[in-house]
Design a protein around this motif. Structure first.
Motif, mmCIF file in Angstrom:
data_model
loop_
_atom_site.group_PDB
_atom_site.id
_atom_site.type_symbol
_atom_site.label_atom_id
_atom_site.label_comp_id
_atom_site.label_asym_id
_atom_site.label_seq_id
_atom_site.Cartn_x
_atom_site.Cartn_y
_atom_site.Cartn_z
ATOM 1 N N GLY A 138 0.799 -1.223 0.000
ATOM 2 C CA GLY A 138 0.000 0.000 0.000
ATOM 3 C C GLY A 138 0.828 1.267 0.000
ATOM 4 N N ALA A 139 0.387 2.222 0.836
ATOM 5 C CA ALA A 139 0.973 3.550 0.814
ATOM 6 C C ALA A 139 2.282 3.562 1.593
ATOM 7 N N ALA A 140 3.377 3.495 0.891
ATOM 8 C CA ALA A 140 4.666 3.549 1.557
ATOM 9 C C ALA A 140 4.946 4.969 2.012
ATOM 10 N N GLY A 141 5.475 5.103 3.237
ATOM 11 C CA GLY A 141 5.857 6.415 3.734
ATOM 12 C C GLY A 141 4.678 7.295 4.079
ATOM 13 N N SER A 142 3.476 6.733 4.210
ATOM 14 C CA SER A 142 2.338 7.570 4.576
ATOM 15 C C SER A 142 2.238 7.669 6.095
ATOM 16 N N THR A 143 1.458 8.630 6.547
ATOM 17 C CA THR A 143 1.334 8.891 7.968
ATOM 18 C C THR A 143 -0.116 8.721 8.396
ATOM 19 N N LEU A 144 -0.312 8.010 9.496
ATOM 20 C CA LEU A 144 -1.647 7.884 10.068
ATOM 21 C C LEU A 144 -1.702 8.780 11.304
ATOM 22 N N THR A 145 -2.580 9.761 11.279
ATOM 23 C CA THR A 145 -2.678 10.691 12.403
ATOM 24 C C THR A 145 -3.782 10.248 13.347
ATOM 25 N N VAL A 146 -3.397 9.956 14.593
ATOM 26 C CA VAL A 146 -4.353 9.469 15.582
ATOM 27 C C VAL A 146 -4.438 10.474 16.721
ATOM 28 N N PHE A 147 -5.636 10.971 16.995
ATOM 29 C CA PHE A 147 -5.899 11.809 18.168
ATOM 30 C C PHE A 147 -6.498 10.902 19.238
ATOM 31 N N ALA A 148 -5.921 10.911 20.423
ATOM 32 C CA ALA A 148 -6.425 10.017 21.457
ATOM 33 C C ALA A 148 -6.392 10.671 22.830
ATOM 34 N N ALA A 149 -7.344 10.279 23.676
ATOM 35 C CA ALA A 149 -7.401 10.757 25.057
ATOM 36 C C ALA A 149 -6.066 10.483 25.729
ATOM 37 N N SER A 150 -5.641 11.399 26.613
ATOM 38 C CA SER A 150 -4.308 11.254 27.192
ATOM 39 C C SER A 150 -4.189 9.978 28.019
ATOM 40 N N SER A 151 -5.336 9.448 28.518
ATOM 41 C CA SER A 151 -5.275 8.210 29.299
ATOM 42 C C SER A 151 -4.838 7.021 28.443
ATOM 43 N N LEU A 152 -4.894 7.178 27.114
ATOM 44 C CA LEU A 152 -4.543 6.075 26.217
ATOM 45 C C LEU A 152 -3.079 6.118 25.777
ATOM 46 N N THR A 153 -2.319 7.071 26.345
ATOM 47 C CA THR A 153 -0.936 7.278 25.912
ATOM 48 C C THR A 153 -0.123 5.984 25.864
ATOM 49 N N ASP A 154 -0.128 5.233 26.982
ATOM 50 C CA ASP A 154 0.731 4.047 27.048
ATOM 51 C C ASP A 154 0.195 2.906 26.194
ATOM 52 N N ALA A 155 -1.129 2.676 26.251
ATOM 53 C CA ALA A 155 -1.715 1.571 25.496
ATOM 54 C C ALA A 155 -1.476 1.758 24.001
ATOM 55 N N PHE A 156 -1.749 2.960 23.499
ATOM 56 C CA PHE A 156 -1.580 3.193 22.060
ATOM 57 C C PHE A 156 -0.101 3.157 21.674
ATOM 58 N N GLY A 157 0.740 3.641 22.570
ATOM 59 C CA GLY A 157 2.174 3.595 22.315
ATOM 60 C C GLY A 157 2.660 2.172 22.117
ATOM 61 N N GLU A 158 2.137 1.244 22.957
ATOM 62 C CA GLU A 158 2.532 -0.164 22.817
ATOM 63 C C GLU A 158 1.997 -0.754 21.514
ATOM 64 N N LEU A 159 0.746 -0.442 21.190
ATOM 65 C CA LEU A 159 0.104 -1.054 20.023
ATOM 66 C C LEU A 159 0.640 -0.480 18.716
ATOM 67 N N GLU A 160 1.296 0.670 18.805
ATOM 68 C CA GLU A 160 1.851 1.287 17.602
ATOM 69 C C GLU A 160 2.836 0.345 16.919
ATOM 70 N N GLN A 161 3.637 -0.356 17.749
ATOM 71 C CA GLN A 161 4.644 -1.241 17.160
ATOM 72 C C GLN A 161 3.997 -2.392 16.392
ATOM 73 N N THR A 162 2.917 -2.943 16.986
ATOM 74 C CA THR A 162 2.197 -4.015 16.292
ATOM 75 C C THR A 162 1.670 -3.509 14.956
ATOM 76 N N TYR A 163 1.084 -2.303 14.998
ATOM 77 C CA TYR A 163 0.476 -1.749 13.795
ATOM 78 C C TYR A 163 1.511 -1.510 12.721
ATOM 79 N N GLU A 164 2.624 -0.920 13.111
ATOM 80 C CA GLU A 164 3.626 -0.575 12.105
ATOM 81 C C GLU A 164 4.328 -1.807 11.556
ATOM 82 N N ALA A 165 4.327 -2.893 12.362
ATOM 83 C CA ALA A 165 4.872 -4.150 11.840
ATOM 84 C C ALA A 165 3.906 -4.737 10.806
ATOM 85 N N ASP A 166 2.595 -4.619 11.089
ATOM 86 C CA ASP A 166 1.581 -5.169 10.165
ATOM 87 C C ASP A 166 1.374 -4.281 8.941
ATOM 88 N N ASN A 167 1.640 -3.003 9.088
ATOM 89 C CA ASN A 167 1.410 -2.056 7.991
ATOM 90 C C ASN A 167 2.700 -1.315 7.666
#
Lengths: 256, 276
Positions: free
Chosen positions: A29-58
């Protein structure tokens, strides 16, 4: 706090890794594209961890986060901020974006969060129970009533009968946590997941009726997303069993 | 702003030809950039709710707090900053250049960083604040006094630099003459130097007041935000932005109108009088 630092470091590293990827690997798909995610500050750590999974899959998609009060973020989306996915810490806030017709599909609840009382490790105010906020003359911080955590706090205070004024109403829950870890206040009301993220920097005191003032974390891809598929993929990841495991490990409750 | 009786120089014939577009175009862009956002506020403002908003007790509370704290900060700036400006401009104190650099630091520091820096010193666990809290139980953050300290921190450089400039452009020979007539250094300062520098001091005070009134970053970082004690107008605007964009616009306009009105009034009553 140390945990947060690790996540930040991990994000920084993954950003560098992505930068390196741009030239060679053009997997899908889109190489070098950026996904912009706005999230509640309480989700900082959870989303930070899941980012690696996402970027490995995409491969080639770089996830960029903005964490702040849900209401701040929702207002920015309504004002036309270029965002692909929005995750808020309650349903009401998400509704303001739904009402503007800016979401692609109905928002999905993926976790719940309950409130907990935290104090600095040395407990300068001598607080044993939420009732001490009233009983003792202590300085405590809460979220502003407009933010989801503040709305839940007001509801919970109504239930347990706390009437004392806080010294400050912060715009987002991580600012409340920071005031406590800095030792500037004697106590603060944050989500269980925030208390857990702070580790030894705070002492957490459970509130009996906290389960009567739960907030649901909801997520939605936005209709203006640059790459609707990449946005969909993030929503799918956050609502997956894997994310549920990450979230519950961090102190969130399962979605109803 | 000139204090001499020399008339302002009129442009000569050579300088009154056609205005060069190289100067006109950037000027026009500058005015557009500065004025358009204000026009935007005026256009987007929900005028129908203005009357109701102006009577809102929370708005009045924030406005009163803003005016009170900004004025108090300005007085503190005047009392502490004017002598400092004199030291920088007139004394032969060693290390004056380093001192001047130090004074300008808050000008270039992002206000949020200023707030964090204030916490490290005056916070409950700060270098000075921690000691005070241990000894007396008093804490500065989250108080109206804390707001004044944050505003003074960001506003003082404006006053010091303005007053220093005024002192430098005032003729020091007046001081020498006063000294030859036997005036002490303090008498020279209070009777001669100060009156001569008055226009500069007033414009410095107005700059400092305006900066203090608009202060947000250092204030919210150092003091948080609570109605009545620390929620000034800028904090109230930020708070309103989360829920009600229209209310935020109205609050901004109210702050704008009140500050411009006060500045205009001061100009009429003080500045003109002081200069002429």
């Amino acid at each position: 706090m140390r945990r947060a630092a690790t996540v930040v470091a991990a994000c920084a590293l993954s950003l560098v890794a992505c930068g390196d990827d741009d030239g060679g690997d053009t997997g899908s798909g889109a190489a070098g594209s950026t996904l912009t995610v706005f999230a509640a500050s309480s989700l900082t750590d959870a989303f930070g961890e899941l980012e690696q999974t996402y970027e490995a899959d995409n491969p080639g998609v770089d996830v960029q986060f903005t964490f702040d009060s849900s209401s701040t973020l929702a207002e920015q989306v309504v004002q036309g901020a270029p965002v692909d996915v929005l995750a808020t810490a309650d349903e009401n806030t998400m509704q303001t974006v739904v009402d503007e017709g800016l979401t692609a599909g109905a928002p999905i609840a993926f976790a719940q969060n309950s409130l907990i009382l935290v104090t600095p490790p040395d407990d300068p105010g001598g607080i044993q129970d939420v009732a001490d906020l009233d009983a003792r003359d202590v300085d405590f911080a809460v979220c502003a009533p407009d933010a989801p955590c503040g709305a839940a706090t007001q509801m919970l205070f109504g239930i347990v009968g706390v009437t004392a004024d806080p010294v400050t109403e912060e715009e987002n829950v991580r600012d409340v946590l920071a005031k406590v870890t800095q030792g500037e206040v004697d106590a603060g009301l944050v989500y269980v997941s925030d208390a857990q993220a702070a580790g030894d920097d705070v002492v957490a005191i459970e509130i009996g009726q906290a389960d009567q003032a739960l907030n649901s974390d909801v997520i939605a891809a936005l209709s203006e997303a640059d790459d609707p598929e990449a946005a969909r993929a993030w929503v799918d990841l956050i609502t997956s069993a894997e994310a549920e495991q990450v979230l519950t490990d961090l102190g969130f409750l399962r979605a109803p | 702003m000139s204090t001499s009786d020399r008339p302002a120089r009129r442009p000569t014939a050579a300088a009154t030809g056609r205005l060069p577009w190289q100067l006109l175009l950037p000027s026009f862009l500058a005015v557009a950039l500065l004025a358009l956002p204000v026009v935007g506020l005026l256009v987007r403002a929900p005028w129908s709710t203005l009357a109701q908003q102006v009577r809102d007790p929370e708005v009045l509370q924030a406005l009163r707090l803003s005016l009170l704290t900004a004025s108090t900060s300005t007085v503190v700036c005047l009392v502490l900053g004017t002598p400092l400006a004199w030291l920088l401009a007139r004394s032969t104190l060693p290390g004056r250049r380093a001192l001047r650099t130090l004074v300008t630091v808050p000008l270039v520091l992002p206000p949020v960083v200023g707030g964090v820096a204030l916490l490290t010193v005056f916070g409950r666990t700060g270098i000075v604040g921690g000691w005070v809290y241990e000894a007396s139980g008093y804490r500065l953050p989250f108080t109206t006094a804390g707001v004044v300290v944050a505003q003074t921190f960001v506003a003082m450089p404006f006053l010091v630099l303005a007053v220093e400039g005024a002192l430098r452009s005032a003729d020091p020979r007046f001081d020498d003459v006063a000294a030859t007539f036997g005036a002490s250094r303090w008498q020279t300062f209070s009777r001669v130097t100060l009156p001569l520098a008055l226009p500069g001091i007033l414009s410095g005070a107005i700059l400092a007041w305006a900066r203090a009134l608009g202060e947000f970053g250092a204030t919210i970082t150092f003091n948080g935000s609570f109605p009545g004690t620390t929620r000034t107008m800028p904090s109230a605007v930020y708070n309103a932005l989360n829920t009600d964009f229209d209310a935020a616009i109205l609050l901004s306009l109210i702050l704008l109108v009140v500050s411009v009105a006060i500045l205009a009034l001061l100009r009429e009553r003080w500045l003109i009088g002081a200069v002429s």
